[in-house]
Structures are given as C-alpha cells and as structure tokens.
Enzyme design. Structure first.
Site, mmCIF file in Angstrom:
data_model
loop_
_atom_site.group_PDB
_atom_site.id
_atom_site.type_symbol
_atom_site.label_atom_id
_atom_site.label_comp_id
_atom_site.label_asym_id
_atom_site.label_seq_id
_atom_site.Cartn_x
_atom_site.Cartn_y
_atom_site.Cartn_z
ATOM 1 N N SER A 1 -64.494 -61.543 -11.351
ATOM 2 C CA SER A 1 -64.222 -62.136 -10.047
ATOM 3 C C SER A 1 -62.837 -62.771 -10.100
ATOM 4 C CB SER A 1 -65.275 -63.208 -9.736
ATOM 5 O OG SER A 1 -64.903 -64.014 -8.633
ATOM 6 N N TYR B 1 -71.084 -70.345 -11.451
ATOM 7 C CA TYR B 1 -70.574 -68.994 -11.193
ATOM 8 C C TYR B 1 -69.189 -68.817 -11.805
ATOM 9 C CZ TYR B 1 -68.985 -64.861 -8.614
ATOM 10 O OH TYR B 1 -68.486 -63.619 -8.281
#
Length: 256
Positions: A146, A161
């Site tokens: 990401s 995350y």
C-alpha cells in the site's frame, strides 16, 4: 518478430482475496495474458461466479475456499493447487483487512487480526509456495502492499494497517534476497486509493475528496485496470531482473 515478454501462456497463478475488488481484477488481468488461475477466498459463491467468468474467457480456473488467517487452510490450498495444475508459477498475496481505530483505543484482538491477515498470511503462504518454486527453480511472488507501506495518511487512524503494510515491504525485500538464487523474484505493488470493499464509502466522502486533491498530484483515486500493468509486469518475464521492489501506483501521492 519480437517476443511478447508479457505473455503468461503456460503459467499457473494463485490469487488470494479473489472474491471481490482488486483480487477479481488481478485474476482477470493474469487470465487475459494466458495464465491458468487458481482463485481463493472465503466466499465460495463469489469465487464460483468469477470462475465462470474466467472459464468463459477460455481460462483454466480452480476455485479454492481458504481462510488465509488459518495456516492449515493455506497449506491444504497450496497442495490442492499443485495437485490440480502440477505447479504454481505466480503467487499474488492480495487478501487483506483494515481496522479504523485510534491507536490508544484499538483492542488487542483488532491489532492481532490485522497482523495475522496482512502480514502473517503473506509470510506463511509465500513460504509454502516458495518450497515448490525452489524445486522448479522459477517463481514470481507479488505481495500487495500500500502507499501506507511508506506513509501514514493524515486524519486516518489505521496504525495497525499501516504497520502491517510497512512490514510487507521489508518482508518482500528479505524473501527476494534469500530466493534470488533460485530464480524466484519477490516484489510488491503499493496501490494508492482504489475502489474496493475495504475503501467502501470513504472515496466518495467530501473529506477524502478534499484530501486527495491536496495530497495526490493527479487529484483522484485509482480506476479499475490501473494496477493491471504493474501486476502483469511483475508476473511476467519482463521483470526477470527486478526483485525486492515495491512499485507504487498512487497518482504521485508518495512523490511529494
């Protein structure tokens, strides 16, 4: 005539988290280039629907129910795919989760769940598939990181995350270092914000729209298909000398 270095004919790919969003797109992108595709997720009905789509395209497909948070599921899935296709050439570690919670109030269970799915499962599955790739002296592992592998997002309390995706990047480099001698490349893709079940209504909100216009040079979220090029490049022999890298596909977000 120049060889099509992006051709995946004869290759077998395994894509996790293939019941929705990016996983569906990844499976189709690999199939279009000629790969046979094993798709996995927990929602069997969605897998079967995608399987029909892929087979209608002329693709050989195997759907396998799997909870990537369960090591026994992972090992049995790998065995089933190898039994069915005879090998695994390409692994796309796509399955992932996120929890929105301030760091000071996030529960132990939430933290451990995110780490188990986003990090532990990537390692365990890569390890099991890696054993087969080492035997065949060939493999392409593509982890889905990401932009949060590199940066935190202002106003978004997603520490678990972010941490998991940051760890995915160094895991990618570490496995690339160990397995390069076996002709196995290990790379990652770092998407910016793309429509998916995980992003939900976030991308449509006025606050996010303001943020993306401020922090993303292209001023918009990603569109369907805009990750396909990076995926196919890393899955094909076009990337035969590329390993340990993260390709950020983020409209320039991490460039500033």
């Amino acid at each position: 005539m120049m060889k099509n270095i992006f051709d995946l004919t004869g290759k077998v790919a395994l894509v996790t988290g293939a019941s929705s969003g990016l996983g569906v797109q990844f499976a189709k992108a690999l199939a279009i280039q000629g790969a046979s595709v094993a798709i996995s997720a927990r929602r069997v009905d969605r897998l079967e629907s995608l399987k029909k789509e892929l087979e209608a395209m002329g693709t050989k497909c195997l759907a396998v129910k799997c909870d990537v948070g369960n090591i026994e599921d992972l090992t049995s899935m790998v065995a089933e795919v190898v039994r069915h296709f005879g090998k695994i050439d390409i692994l796309v570690n796509n399955a992932g989760v996120s929890v929105i919670a301030p760091a000071e109030t996030q529960t132990d269970e939430e933290w451990l769940h995110v780490m188990n799915i986003n990090l532990n499962a990537v390692y365990y599955l890569s390890r099991e598939v890696g054993k087969h790739m080492i035997k065949q002296q060939y493999g392409k592992i593509i982890n889905i990181g990401s932009i949060c592998s590199r940066v935190a997002i202002a106003g978004m309390p997603i520490t678990a995350y972010n941490t998991s995706k940051g760890a995915v990047e160094i895991l990618t480099r570490s496995m690339a270092n160990e397995w390069a001698k076996h002709n196995i490349t290990v790379n990652a893709i770092g998407p910016g914000f793309f429509p998916s079940e995980m992003t939900g209504d976030l991308l449509e909100g006025a606050e996010f729209q303001g943020a993306i216009k401020t922090y993303c040079p292209m001023g918009r979220s990603g569109r369907d298909g805009e990750l396909d090029g990076a995926l196919v490049y890393l899955a094909s022999d076009a990337s035969s000398y590329t390993t340990g890298q993260m390709v950020l596909v983020d409209g320039g977000w991490t460039a500033i």
